[in-house]
Design an enzyme around this catalytic site. Structure first.
Site, short mmCIF file in Angstrom:
data_model
loop_
_atom_site.label_atom_id
_atom_site.label_comp_id
_atom_site.label_asym_id
_atom_site.label_seq_id
_atom_site.Cartn_x
_atom_site.Cartn_y
_atom_site.Cartn_z
N PHE A 42 29.40 38.89 48.43
CA PHE A 42 28.48 37.79 48.22
C PHE A 42 27.81 38.32 47.84
CE2 PHE A 42 30.83 33.90 51.68
CZ PHE A 42 31.66 33.71 50.22
N SER A 71 36.57 33.97 50.15
CA SER A 71 36.61 35.15 49.50
C SER A 71 36.94 35.82 50.60
CB SER A 71 35.06 35.32 49.32
OG SER A 71 34.33 36.95 49.70
N SER A 118 37.21 34.58 35.10
CA SER A 118 38.34 35.89 34.82
C SER A 118 38.63 35.55 33.54
CB SER A 118 38.74 36.68 35.43
OG SER A 118 38.79 37.14 36.74
#
EC number: 1.3.5.2
Length: 343
Positions: free
Chosen positions: A111, A170, A307
């Site tokens: 983060f 996450s 990605s």
């Protein structure tokens, strides 16, 4: 075509420097701000009309620096963030690894972002430009009250967001995924659903792929009960399939092609668990037109990429959107909404 020529030079850079280069290039390049406008791709989710279902996932534009440039590349929407109340540096470098042989990425960024003040200033300045902008929010690593952090961020970002995403999945912030547990999730959603006010934007929830069937059922039940706008399925995985690249054993979240089977299965699980009662956003391992089409037919009203842009370049959004238009014609469908969950 152009990206294929410059990709070797970009991939010669450290992955984090290459990412920074791409952000700066988007700031400077004279990009044509033409958005894919095929009406058959328009889809309504949580009361929002998306011009096409292909978006940029959170993590690419962490600090809301280039959302309009990304929309100009043909994406139907952009999700910025994750943004936390206070700035934080994230985890020590190196923390981003390109697994080229696997067409994957491992990250343990943590983060890292410039904080709410910086993001709010940028988002306020571009608010009149329109476009569908999601804002992904998180909690500071050292927060004494993470639920309060989420509520604060939802409240602050609501005026600038088409939708807000609570990112509790996450793997790079210790203990964050515990917010997916039934009791914690109920408390979180009570706080964040109230924070934007009755007229505020809808709230989405981003979940991990690393869930047991009981977790899926519990999250689905709570999401329906709380009136969540959508579920984003899924974040990166901590599991490691058979990888070939040098950095395969680095810790962090794995994304890209190896995540595809798990993310697809988890999407199907949530489709089954929700019975179609809540819209789903498919993300994880989507790199081609066929990948996006498969995810939509499995139940995703929207899809996101990130990605794959490392390997396919910034033209990926427009390419997938145009390909989905062809898929609709081939299958005799008038709208992308007909394809959702049609497998």
């Amino acid at each position: 075509m152009l990206f294929s020529l410059i990709r070797p030079a970009i991939h010669a850079l450290d992955p984090e420097r290459a990412h920074r280069f791409s952000i700066e290039a988007l700031k400077l390049a004279p990009l044509p701000h033409s958005r894919h406008s095929d009406a058959s791709l328009s889809v309504k989710v949580a009361g929002i009309r998306f011009p096409n279902p292909v978006g940029v996932a959170a993590g690419y534009d962490k600090d809301a620096e280039v959302p309009d440039a990304l929309l100009g590349l043909g994406f139907g929407f952009v999700e910025v963030g994750s943004i936390t109340p206070r700035p934080q540096e994230g985890n020590p470098k190196p923390r981003l690894f390109r697994l080229s042989r696997d067409r994957a990425v491992i990250n343990r960024m943590g983060f890292n972002n410039a904080g709410a003040d910086v993001a709010e200033r940028r988002l306020r300045a571009r608010a009149a430009k329109g476009g569908v902008i999601g804002i992904n929010v998180g909690a500071n690593k050292d927060s004494d009250d993470r639920i309060a952090d989420y509520a604060t961020m939802v409240r602050r970002m609501a005026p600038y967001a088409s939708y807000l995403t609570a990112n509790i999945s996450s793997p790079n912030t210790p203990g964050l995924r515990a917010l997916q547990d039934e009791g914690a999730l109920t408390g979180l959603l009570d706080a964040v659903m109230e924070a934007p006010g009755a007229d505020g934007p809808p709230v989405f929830l981003k979940v991990a792929p690393d869930l047991e069937p009981a977790d899926v059922d519990a999250i689905a039940r709570i999401a329906i009960d709380k009136g969540l706008g959508a579920l984003i399925v899924s974040n990166t995985t901590i599991f490691r399939p058979d990888l070939q690249s040098r950095d395969r054993d680095e810790t962090g979240g794995l994304s890209g092609a190896p995540l595809k089977p798990l993310a697809l299965q988890r999407l199907r699980d949530f489709r089954s668990a929700t019975g179609g009662a809540i819209p789903l956003v498919g993300v994880g391992g989507i790199a081609t037109i066929d990948d996006a089409w498969e995810r939509i037919r499995a139940g995703a009203s929207l899809v996101q990429v990130y990605s794959a842009m490392v390997y396919e370049g910034p033209g990926l959004g427009r390419s997938i959107a145009r390909g989905l238009s062809r898929k609709l014609r081939e299958h005799g469908m008038a709208s992308i909404e007909e394809a959702v969950g049609s497998e």
